[in-house]
Design an enzyme around this catalytic site. Structure first.
Site, PDB file in Angstrom:
ATOM      1  N   ASP A 167       6.303  26.963 -23.040  1.00 39.89           N
ATOM      2  CA  ASP A 167       5.797  26.401 -21.561  1.00 39.89           C
ATOM      3  C   ASP A 167       4.894  25.373 -21.581  1.00 39.89           C
ATOM      4  O   ASP A 167       5.051  24.247 -20.832  1.00 39.89           O
ATOM      5  CB  ASP A 167       5.451  27.602 -20.809  1.00 39.89           C
ATOM      6  CG  ASP A 167       6.684  28.316 -20.171  1.00 39.89           C
ATOM      7  OD1 ASP A 167       7.725  28.138 -20.537  1.00 39.89           O
ATOM      8  OD2 ASP A 167       6.373  29.206 -19.171  1.00 39.89           O
ATOM      9  N   ASN A 187      12.121  26.396 -19.005  1.00 46.07           N
ATOM     10  CA  ASN A 187      12.045  27.491 -17.797  1.00 46.07           C
ATOM     11  C   ASN A 187      10.505  27.659 -17.414  1.00 46.07           C
ATOM     12  O   ASN A 187      10.045  28.895 -17.088  1.00 46.07           O
ATOM     13  CB  ASN A 187      12.532  28.731 -18.468  1.00 46.07           C
ATOM     14  CG  ASN A 187      12.933  29.745 -17.332  1.00 46.07           C
ATOM     15  OD1 ASN A 187      13.072  29.415 -16.027  1.00 46.07           O
ATOM     16  ND2 ASN A 187      13.441  30.984 -17.789  1.00 46.07           N
ATOM     17  N   ASP A 191       2.622  40.155 -13.505  1.00 45.92           N
ATOM     18  CA  ASP A 191       3.149  40.222 -14.798  1.00 45.92           C
ATOM     19  C   ASP A 191       2.897  41.201 -15.750  1.00 45.92           C
ATOM     20  O   ASP A 191       3.704  41.930 -16.403  1.00 45.92           O
ATOM     21  CB  ASP A 191       2.880  38.701 -15.475  1.00 45.92           C
ATOM     22  CG  ASP A 191       3.643  37.588 -14.982  1.00 45.92           C
ATOM     23  OD1 ASP A 191       4.479  37.888 -14.059  1.00 45.92           O
ATOM     24  OD2 ASP A 191       3.137  36.487 -15.294  1.00 45.92           O
ATOM     25  N   GLU A 247      11.501  35.131 -14.727  1.00 43.11           N
ATOM     26  CA  GLU A 247      12.512  34.392 -15.807  1.00 43.11           C
ATOM     27  C   GLU A 247      13.867  35.016 -15.674  1.00 43.11           C
ATOM     28  O   GLU A 247      14.805  34.645 -16.181  1.00 43.11           O
ATOM     29  CB  GLU A 247      11.862  34.575 -17.177  1.00 43.11           C
ATOM     30  CG  GLU A 247      10.703  33.576 -17.621  1.00 43.11           C
ATOM     31  CD  GLU A 247       9.423  33.962 -17.084  1.00 43.11           C
ATOM     32  OE1 GLU A 247       9.410  34.736 -15.891  1.00 43.11           O
ATOM     33  OE2 GLU A 247       8.269  33.311 -17.477  1.00 43.11           O
ATOM     34  N   HIS A 303      10.351  36.643 -22.288  1.00 44.97           N
ATOM     35  CA  HIS A 303       9.422  36.773 -23.131  1.00 44.97           C
ATOM     36  C   HIS A 303       8.877  38.224 -22.980  1.00 44.97           C
ATOM     37  O   HIS A 303       8.368  39.058 -23.753  1.00 44.97           O
ATOM     38  CB  HIS A 303       8.476  35.884 -23.287  1.00 44.97           C
ATOM     39  CG  HIS A 303       7.927  35.416 -22.040  1.00 44.97           C
ATOM     40  ND1 HIS A 303       6.405  35.320 -21.536  1.00 44.97           N
ATOM     41  CD2 HIS A 303       8.394  35.239 -20.686  1.00 44.97           C
ATOM     42  CE1 HIS A 303       6.165  34.976 -20.403  1.00 44.97           C
ATOM     43  NE2 HIS A 303       7.406  34.925 -19.740  1.00 44.97           N
ATOM     44  N   ARG A 304       8.530  38.550 -21.575  1.00 41.41           N
ATOM     45  CA  ARG A 304       7.928  39.827 -21.115  1.00 41.41           C
ATOM     46  C   ARG A 304       8.727  40.862 -21.522  1.00 41.41           C
ATOM     47  O   ARG A 304       8.511  41.970 -21.704  1.00 41.41           O
ATOM     48  CB  ARG A 304       7.150  39.631 -19.811  1.00 41.41           C
ATOM     49  CG  ARG A 304       6.460  38.566 -19.640  1.00 41.41           C
ATOM     50  CD  ARG A 304       5.249  38.755 -18.665  1.00 41.41           C
ATOM     51  NE  ARG A 304       4.471  37.603 -18.370  1.00 41.41           N
ATOM     52  CZ  ARG A 304       3.733  36.994 -19.421  1.00 41.41           C
ATOM     53  NH1 ARG A 304       3.166  37.878 -20.391  1.00 41.41           N
ATOM     54  NH2 ARG A 304       2.942  35.936 -19.112  1.00 41.41           N
ATOM     55  N   LYS A 313       7.975  31.762 -25.194  1.00 45.06           N
ATOM     56  CA  LYS A 313       7.577  31.133 -24.268  1.00 45.06           C
ATOM     57  C   LYS A 313       6.066  31.231 -23.985  1.00 45.06           C
ATOM     58  O   LYS A 313       5.385  30.311 -23.503  1.00 45.06           O
ATOM     59  CB  LYS A 313       8.328  31.884 -22.940  1.00 45.06           C
ATOM     60  CG  LYS A 313       8.092  31.170 -21.661  1.00 45.06           C
ATOM     61  CD  LYS A 313       9.305  31.713 -20.821  1.00 45.06           C
ATOM     62  CE  LYS A 313       9.604  30.952 -19.427  1.00 45.06           C
ATOM     63  NZ  LYS A 313       8.256  30.453 -18.504  1.00 45.06           N
TER      64      LYS A 313
END
Ligand code: DC
Length: 673
Positions: free
Chosen positions: A52, A94, A328, A356, A400-401, A433
């Site tokens: 990012d 993204n 998040d 995402e 990613h998360r 990311k």
């Protein structure tokens, strides 16, 4: 680093140590934009290096900002609010934190200074809404073309030099889909505040307020004092100018911290886990996750810029929480719920659907695979721990998360899973990311029961290609690699250097027991010195073969070799890996290749290194070494009874690795069914 199709994690049982967090994504990209728009040079320390931020840096460069790197520091030469480039195509991956603010800034700049800019991203970026921002900008007189679906990127913003904007009436922006639209406007509007105050009014309930707080705090660092009336009305005073703070330190990422806070709450049983880079001084809202983790049972000691976490209550306590303020990090709570007593209910998470991936759907599907009971709706998820855990292949949705959260399911043994189950994380590289080294960092902190860590042993005679095969296999699987021959070679070299006679078995064993040997990627260090080349020499190999025949030496090196068996797995090559060191290994391979073929290979290898060699001598050497390795009393070279034989005389390296990987698939529980 884990550029693998998937990463298998064996059951994990404890965690300890210290982790330094990568820089905050939210802060990094905001700082880059502000530094890029400001007058003068901003030196940024601790910037996150990830997908990012990379797209943001590329965009700034495309717009004419010059960037200078000096180790972990980056100097950004700002544009001073003046466009240098009037046409550009920007690819923003993204990264919502790049797409939204750049759209706002470039729309305003193009409308007043002239230009045409295209902003696009990966397919998922083109499914993430931006219509509310476009709707806020158009009434000012910005021209924005939607090149795909209305309301979504890709976009083109354009305008004529000398154009003017209507800024006398307040701008209106919706705040209930994403707070990034408001953030984008606040970051960009100082560009056009010359003629008067600029007012932004938020329509609908503003979600994710803490992210707007980050925006305001960073604007203040760049000299812009936004006046705020509640969360409804924001005023940028006339003549607001970005002024570089000179040097700016980026905090560690508080959302990334959540995985380690959870790790500590679940698995820091004996000693606390230390997390460096964020603490009670943080400007990031996700630091609020710490309170939620405490409510579930974590013991957290917060310092200004660090956290210390250990397990408190166990099992964890289920909670019901409105997560609007920590969208998040709240994902991490959904995974902690697997270890809680009762049903954890997270509400206020409608924004998960436009991230995402649709994170509510994704989380519900993957937690269910583990055996959890999951209920979900438009803006909530409720998770009840599994009654019976299932080994599962967990999808990560290019998010990613999802990958980082789901890795925490590997601690199921601690929740009483009987038997404990391994898990598979698909596409682990998607963590790039925000946290490219996440899995390496995690694995360095965790402990597994060695008996539950898979081992593949590759034994065979000299020059059979074991080393090459084993190293390549380890790389493909993302496992550790033990070159046990190097351990004997290093012992021989250390003996030579210390002047220990090869006939003094007791002295050699003492030396072996205290060997200061470190494997650092492809380099092998003996007492800190890189001895990789010396170890590979033929004469070192011949000495090693003699040292290796001594039972006391073999005994002294036993524990060292066992210590390589660490999560996620080990590929070990040598002579007795399957027979003596890892007799319980779930897959044992014995390599064979004719002595003539091996002599040819060794010859080629030496010649390629510029070392003179002769095939007949090499053949004699290899045969003598085979004989000594086979006929010695201590752990003679032989195939384990349950070893699978692989004759690789006619096989290239890839084909050999394929063959062994295929055998592993047949035994790996995660590849069954
Ligand atoms: O695989 P290599 O050529 O690097 O091994 C060097 C010597 O060490 C070899 O002659 C045999 C010995 N060795 C051993 O006895 N047991 C092992 N597990 C590995 C190597």
């Amino acid at each position: 680093m884990f550029a693998l199709p998937h990463l298998d994690l064996p059951p994990l049982r404890a965690a300890a140590g210290s982790v330094r967090l990568p820089g905050s994504k939210s802060i990094s990209n905001r700082v880059l934009l502000l530094a890029g728009l400001a007058d003068g040079v901003t030196e940024v320390h601790g910037l996150l290096d990830s997908d990012d931020t990379r797209v943001m840096l590329q965009a700034l460069q495309a717009l004419g900002c010059s960037l200078e790197r000096d180790g972990a520091r980056l100097r950004v030469h700002g544009l001073g609010g003046r466009l240098r480039v009037h046409e550009a195509e920007l690819f923003l991956g993204n990264a919502g934190t790049a797409m939204r603010p750049l759209t706002a800034a470039l729309a305003l700049l193009a409308a007043t200074q002239g230009g045409a800019f295209t902003l696009r991203g990966v397919p998922r970026m083109h499914e993430r809404p931006i219509g509310d921002l476009v709707d806020a900008l158009r009434p000012l007189g910005c021209t924005i073309d939607e090149l795909g679906e209305p309301g979504y990127p890709p976009l083109r913003v354009r305008g004529q030099a000398g154009g003017s904007l209507r800024l006398d009436a307040p701008l209106r922006v919706r705040g209930d889909v994403s707070s990034q639209f408001l953030t984008a406007l606040l970051l960009a509007l100082p560009l056009v505040s010359d003629a008067g105050d600029v007012v932004v009014e938020v329509e609908g309930e503003l979600i994710s307020k803490p992210y707007v707080e980050i925006t305001l705090a960073l604007l203040a660092r760049f000299g812009i004092a936004v006046q705020r009336e509640g969360w409804r009305r924001f005023t940028l005073p006339q003549g607001s100018r970005y002024r570089t703070p000179g040097v700016l330190e980026v905090e560690g990422d508080a959302s990334s911290a959540s995985y380690f806070v959870a790790l500590g709450a679940i698995a820091a049983i004996d000693t606390p886990l230390r997390i460096e880079g964020v603490g009670s001084d943080s400007i990031q809202g996700d630091i609020g996750f710490v309170d939620a983790a405490r409510a579930m049972g974590a013991q957290v000691q917060a310092h200004a810029n660090a956290l210390e976490v250990r397990r408190g209550r166990w099992p964890l306590q289920a909670i019901a929480l409105d997560c609007n303020a920590i969208p998040d990090a709240a994902m991490t709570l959904a995974v902690m719920a697997l270890y809680a007593q009762g049903t954890t209910r997270l509400t206020g998470i409608a924004s998960w659907r436009v991230k995402e991936t649709d994170r509510i759907a994704a989380m519900a599907a993957e937690l269910a695979k583990l055996g959890a009971r999951v209920d979900s709706g438009d803006d909530f998820i409720a998770v009840t721990p599994p009654a019976r855990w299932h080994a599962a292949t967990l999808g990560t949705y290019d998010d990613h998360r999802m990958a980082m959260c789901l890795s925490l399911a590997a601690f199921n043994a601690l929740a009483g899973a009987a038997p404990p189950v391994p898990i598979r994380i698909e596409d682990p590289a998607c963590v790039a990311k925000t946290f490219p080294d996440y899995f390496e960092t995690l694995l360095a902190l965790v402990r597994a029961d060695p008996a539950e860590v898979p081992v593949i042993t590759i034994d065979g005679p000299s020059a059979s290609g074991k080393g090459t095969l084993a190293a390549a296999l380890a790389q493909r699987l993302g496992w550790h690699f033990l070159d046990s021959g190097a351990v004997y070679r290093a012992t021989a070299l250390a003996a030579l250097r210390a002047g220990v006679s090869l006939s003094d078995e007791a002295a050699l064993a003492r030396l072996a027991a205290g060997l200061a040997l470190h494997f650092d990627g492809a380099r092998i260090l003996l007492a800190g010195e890189d001895v990789s080349d010396e170890l590979r020499r033929e004469d070192t190999g011949a000495l090693a073969s003699r040292v290796a025949a001594l039972p006391a030496v073999r005994q002294a090196l036993h524990a060292l070799q066992l210590s390589f068996r660490r999560a996620p797995g080990l590929v070990a090559d040598g002579r007795d890996m399957g027979t003596a060191i890892f007799p319980q290994a779930p897959l044992k391979v014995f390599l064979t290749a004719s002595a003539a073929e091996r002599a040819k290979r060794r010859h080629k290898q030496l010649i390629s290194k510029g070392i003179e060699a002769n095939i007949a001598d090499l053949l004699a050497d290899i045969e003598a070494r085979d004989e000594r390795d086979r006929s010695r009393a201590a752990s003679p070279l032989r195939a384990a009874e349950d070893a699978l034989q692989l004759d690789n005389s006619q096989l290239g390296i890839d084909a050999s690795v394929d063959a062994v990987q295929q055998w592993w698939r047949q035994r790996n529980p995660l590849d069954q069914g």
